[in-house]
Design a protein around this motif. Structure first.
Motif, short mmCIF file in Angstrom:
data_model
loop_
_atom_site.label_atom_id
_atom_site.label_comp_id
_atom_site.label_asym_id
_atom_site.label_seq_id
_atom_site.Cartn_x
_atom_site.Cartn_y
_atom_site.Cartn_z
N LEU A 8 62.37 -5.16 -28.42
CA LEU A 8 63.49 -4.88 -28.45
C LEU A 8 63.91 -4.11 -27.29
O LEU A 8 63.56 -2.94 -26.89
N PHE B 23 59.33 -1.12 -29.26
CA PHE B 23 60.68 -0.68 -28.69
C PHE B 23 60.38 -0.80 -26.95
O PHE B 23 59.27 -0.54 -26.59
N SER C 265 67.27 -0.52 -29.25
CA SER C 265 66.96 -0.03 -30.53
C SER C 265 67.99 0.98 -30.88
O SER C 265 68.32 1.37 -32.31
N TYR D 253 59.69 4.06 -38.28
CA TYR D 253 60.03 2.72 -38.39
C TYR D 253 58.49 1.66 -38.48
O TYR D 253 58.82 0.74 -38.57
N LEU E 173 69.17 -1.68 -37.64
CA LEU E 173 67.63 -1.63 -37.22
C LEU E 173 66.67 -2.04 -38.02
O LEU E 173 65.81 -2.69 -37.98
#
Length: 276
Positions: A49, A76, A54, A100, A60
């Protein structure tokens, strides 16, 4: 594949450690991700990303779920890591990865001046819980890093726990490994390869000419990154010698139809197909 062709280079299979295609998601919608995965998912090994998209992209959590449902890991961008570090928020960054469920992280210093030992310490800490990709090179086009420093930093970062080191090029392919024109700094690449195994390097190569250059140098299973989603299928054909840029590169000219042998070999007019 949809049908059989002989004389194609053998591609490694997923999950693979060599022959990576890393795709950059610069803010695609959920529908765009689904459409991309329908045609490009089979050829994509990992998705980045880009930079700190992000932070601002809607949905997301659902986007990450869609990639995971396709068995494609996501991480990320390194600029987000740097944004946390410069604000003295490393612990917050680690919590973000946990929140996440990230399996990968990128450690970079392309936008900040980070002491290299400190960078290696971040790699060591993060590698205890995730697979770390560390980026070497600056995003500043005016900052030219000599080859010996690229090599020493790559060696140190691999030793600290990075699974691969990334050669910086940005999304445009005009810094780091490349000149402002996009031309490969070939001497730099070749010198790096005298010390660092090619399977440990992920070369950012967003431009087609750059992808062709690396494939001709290192073969179909070179690790390439910062690939645009709509270029993934195209890249796979370049890897396999099924696009004009590498069409004859993998062919055994002694095994092709004789009418295509060079005239010098057949003793009669023919169509010459160079090996490279």
């Amino acid at each position: 594949m949809n049908y059989d062709l002989s004389q194609l280079p053998e591609r490694t299979t997923k999950p693979r450690e060599q022959g990576y295609t890393m795709v950059m998601d610069k803010g695609m919608s959920l529908r765009e991700v689904e459409d991309f995965l329908e045609v490009g998912g089979a050829y994509t090994d990992v998705v980045k990303l880009g930079w700190a998209t992000s932070y601002v992209v809607p949905n997301l959590k659902r986007k990450l779920e869609i990639y995971r449902e396709a068995n494609i890991p996501v991480y990320f961008g390194g600029t987000l890591f740097e944004a946390f570090i410069i604000r003295n928020q490393f612990d917050d960054y680690r919590r973000l990865l946990d929140t996440y469920g990230m399996e990968y992280a990128e450690v970079s210093d392309g936008s900040i001046d980070l002491d290299h030992e400190r960078k290696c310490e971040y790699i060591r800490e993060l590698s205890k819980s995730v697979r770390v990709l560390s980026e070497v090179g600056s995003k500043d086009a005016e900052k030219i890093i000599p080859p010996y420093k690229w090599i020493s930093q790559m060696e140190s970062e691999l030793a600290a726990g990075a699974i691969k080191v990334i050669g910086e090029a940005r999304e445009g392919g005009n810094v780091g490994l490349f000149r402002s024109t996009g031309e490969v700094r070939s001497g730099l690449v070749e010198e790096i390869l005298t010390k660092i195994p090619s399977d440990k390097i992920l070369w950012e190569a967003p431009q087609k000419a750059q992808q062709v250059w690396f494939i001709k140098l290192l073969g179909a299973n070179v690790n390439l990154g910062n690939i645009a989603p709509n270029e993934v299928v195209s890249l796979e054909t370049i890897r396999l010698g099924l696009r004009g840029d590498t069409f004859s590169h993998f062919l055994d000219m002694d095994a092709v139809d004789p009418m295509f042998h060079p005239a010098a070999k057949t003793g009669k007019p023919g169509t010459s197909m160079p090996r490279g």
